[in-house]
Design a protein around this motif. Structure first.
Motif, PDB file in Angstrom:
ATOM      1  N   TRP A  46      41.263  46.164  32.157  1.00  9.93           N
ATOM      2  CA  TRP A  46      41.096  44.781  32.707  1.00  9.93           C
ATOM      3  C   TRP A  46      40.879  44.771  33.812  1.00  9.93           C
ATOM      4  O   TRP A  46      40.033  44.029  34.669  1.00  9.93           O
ATOM      5  CB  TRP A  46      42.492  43.806  32.130  1.00  9.93           C
ATOM      6  N   TRP A  47      41.827  45.400  34.705  1.00 10.32           N
ATOM      7  CA  TRP A  47      41.494  45.034  36.062  1.00 10.32           C
ATOM      8  C   TRP A  47      40.152  46.064  36.626  1.00 10.32           C
ATOM      9  O   TRP A  47      39.869  45.727  37.833  1.00 10.32           O
ATOM     10  CB  TRP A  47      42.757  45.622  36.791  1.00 10.32           C
ATOM     11  N   SER A  48      40.037  47.044  35.961  1.00 10.13           N
ATOM     12  CA  SER A  48      38.900  47.977  36.355  1.00 10.13           C
ATOM     13  C   SER A  48      37.583  47.462  36.230  1.00 10.13           C
ATOM     14  O   SER A  48      36.447  48.030  36.548  1.00 10.13           O
ATOM     15  CB  SER A  48      39.012  49.349  36.004  1.00 10.13           C
ATOM     16  N   GLU A  49      37.422  46.069  35.095  1.00 14.64           N
ATOM     17  CA  GLU A  49      36.240  45.492  34.938  1.00 14.64           C
ATOM     18  C   GLU A  49      35.253  45.134  36.336  1.00 14.64           C
ATOM     19  O   GLU A  49      36.185  44.250  37.030  1.00 14.64           O
ATOM     20  CB  GLU A  49      36.430  44.636  33.776  1.00 14.64           C
ATOM     21  N   PRO A  50      34.382  45.555  36.518  1.00 12.21           N
ATOM     22  CA  PRO A  50      33.523  44.808  37.675  1.00 12.21           C
ATOM     23  C   PRO A  50      33.263  43.361  37.612  1.00 12.21           C
ATOM     24  O   PRO A  50      33.031  43.060  36.259  1.00 12.21           O
ATOM     25  CB  PRO A  50      32.445  45.585  37.896  1.00 12.21           C
ATOM     26  N   GLY A  51      33.188  42.838  38.463  1.00 10.76           N
ATOM     27  CA  GLY A  51      32.934  41.113  38.471  1.00 10.76           C
ATOM     28  C   GLY A  51      33.827  40.344  37.794  1.00 10.76           C
ATOM     29  O   GLY A  51      34.910  40.932  37.044  1.00 10.76           O
ATOM     30  N   PRO A  52      33.577  38.913  38.055  1.00 10.31           N
ATOM     31  CA  PRO A  52      34.554  38.249  36.972  1.00 10.31           C
ATOM     32  C   PRO A  52      34.184  38.107  35.571  1.00 10.31           C
ATOM     33  O   PRO A  52      33.143  38.316  35.230  1.00 10.31           O
ATOM     34  CB  PRO A  52      33.953  36.661  37.678  1.00 10.31           C
ATOM     35  N   LEU A  53      35.094  38.373  34.718  1.00 11.14           N
ATOM     36  CA  LEU A  53      34.996  38.227  33.340  1.00 11.14           C
ATOM     37  C   LEU A  53      35.106  36.964  32.778  1.00 11.14           C
ATOM     38  O   LEU A  53      35.654  35.797  33.259  1.00 11.14           O
ATOM     39  CB  LEU A  53      36.267  38.920  32.730  1.00 11.14           C
ATOM     40  N   PRO A  54      34.337  36.526  31.679  1.00 10.97           N
ATOM     41  CA  PRO A  54      34.451  35.548  31.110  1.00 10.97           C
ATOM     42  C   PRO A  54      35.775  35.045  30.531  1.00 10.97           C
ATOM     43  O   PRO A  54      36.509  35.988  30.366  1.00 10.97           O
ATOM     44  CB  PRO A  54      33.379  35.500  29.734  1.00 10.97           C
TER      45      PRO A  54
END
Length: 164
Positions: A46-54
């Motif tokens: 979750w924290w390693s996902e780039p950019g804002p998540l939906p």
């Protein structure tokens, strides 16, 4: 007829070994470790996902983390019990599994419907998991009720005027 003294149901329960069986300890440790590992894994993804998540993606990650932490708490709770559980641990595990399978099936079906691919497969596989969790939960409730009924019967037999 023997000369051995009869133990009452309460005395028998008091004499039960208060340590968990090896199988129960192994299951408790496995639930604790798998829950913690799952929570760390999902949170790190979750924290390693780039950019804002939906918002729906953040909600999905949060729910998966909560389920992993629920299994970790269950394992910890089970390890700290020092009394006969009368199948309570199976009821708790059943409800966690049922909640997790229902929510996961819902998230998967929603994602499949939005993408237009594999909705029926998601519902079929999710339905199998929900059915298995529901079956185990019902069985756990029945087993616990039978054990509690038997304990009440034994306790009533020990009372003055009870059947001997």
């Amino acid at each position: 007829m023997t000369d051995e003294p009869r133990l009452s149901a309460r005395e028998l329960l008091d004499h039960l070994d208060t340590t968990l069986s090896r199988g129960t300890r192994v299951r408790a440790v496995a639930a604790l470790l798998a829950g913690l590992a799952g929570a760390v894994f999902v949170t790190s993804l979750w924290w390693s996902e780039p950019g804002p998540l939906p918002g729906r993606t953040r909600l999905s990650f949060a729910l998966l983390t909560v389920f992993c932490l629920a299994w970790a708490c269950y394992g910890g709770w089970l390890l700290t019990r020092r009394v006969p559980l009368f199948a309570t641990e199976q009821v708790v595990a059943g409800w966690i599994a049922l909640a997790a399978s229902l929510v996961t099936t819902g998230i998967t079906a929603f994602a499949a419907a939005r993408s237009g691919v594999g909705l029926w497969a998601a519902l079929a596989i999710g339905g199998l998991f929900v059915a298995a969790a529901l079956t185990l939960t019902v069985r756990a409730h029945r087993r616990r009720a039978a054990l509690l009924r038997r304990m009440r019967q034994l306790t009533q037999q020990d009372r003055p005027g009870g059947d001997r």
